[in-house]
Design a protein around this motif. Sequence first.
Motif, PDB file in Angstrom:
ATOM      1  N   GLU A 182      -8.507  -9.172  37.732  1.00  0.00           N
ATOM      2  CA  GLU A 182      -9.783  -9.847  37.462  1.00  0.00           C
ATOM      3  C   GLU A 182      -9.666 -11.352  37.665  1.00  0.00           C
ATOM      4  O   GLU A 182     -10.594 -11.989  38.165  1.00  0.00           O
ATOM      5  CB  GLU A 182     -10.262  -9.553  36.031  1.00  0.00           C
ATOM      6  N   ARG A 183      -8.531 -11.913  37.297  1.00  0.00           N
ATOM      7  CA  ARG A 183      -8.340 -13.357  37.452  1.00  0.00           C
ATOM      8  C   ARG A 183      -8.252 -13.735  38.925  1.00  0.00           C
ATOM      9  O   ARG A 183      -8.757 -14.786  39.333  1.00  0.00           O
ATOM     10  CB  ARG A 183      -7.091 -13.808  36.702  1.00  0.00           C
ATOM     11  N   LYS A 199     -11.828 -13.601  40.588  1.00  0.00           N
ATOM     12  CA  LYS A 199     -12.671 -14.760  40.250  1.00  0.00           C
ATOM     13  C   LYS A 199     -12.394 -15.964  41.144  1.00  0.00           C
ATOM     14  O   LYS A 199     -13.254 -16.824  41.316  1.00  0.00           O
ATOM     15  CB  LYS A 199     -12.457 -15.162  38.791  1.00  0.00           C
ATOM     16  N   ALA A 222     -17.210 -10.549  46.158  1.00  0.00           N
ATOM     17  CA  ALA A 222     -17.108 -11.992  46.411  1.00  0.00           C
ATOM     18  C   ALA A 222     -17.419 -12.288  47.873  1.00  0.00           C
ATOM     19  O   ALA A 222     -17.467 -11.386  48.712  1.00  0.00           O
ATOM     20  CB  ALA A 222     -15.706 -12.480  46.064  1.00  0.00           C
TER      21      ALA A 222
END
Length: 170
Positions: free
Chosen positions: A31-32, A35, A119
């Motif tokens: 998840e990091r 982002k 993204a």
Amino acid sequence: MQPITLVHSVDDVKTNISRFNRLINGGSGKERLVKLLSHVQAWYAVEKDGGFEFGPSKFIGYKDMTADLYADEAGSKGRLDGRVTEKKLSAWATLIAEDDPRHEQAHRALSQFCAKYGAFPNARAKISIFQDSSDEGVNEMEKVRALCVLIKDLSDEARQELRKRISALG
């Protein structure tokens, strides 16, 4: 605080590209990493199975990078410096220029890669590609660097003559 050390070889880089892809595909810290995808401006790729495998400069340019270390240190106040990794990585990779036949394919592949995680690539994203290690001999960028070293040692008169001869090449 974990020490941060630059990579020493293309093999280190390729290991890091594989690690990045393994982590973002479900490893610890996925998840990091997701982002940060849209923030990456300098992407590096290796050709693999007819496509590309990508990694961000600040992740692949340092040894033993982890998702957490990357996420904690990649920002403006972090210890990871893209200028430093770009200098190191550019010795082994070639920027895919807009007139390169691979440009559209590589950027489309990067968009698809980012889209898998919801993204978009950064509008200023650039992609450099590592030469296949099976290539024999010296690549063009290595030749350019060697020429620059030689030219630096020329006299002013010799440099002027070189400029004339290069201009004559068209």
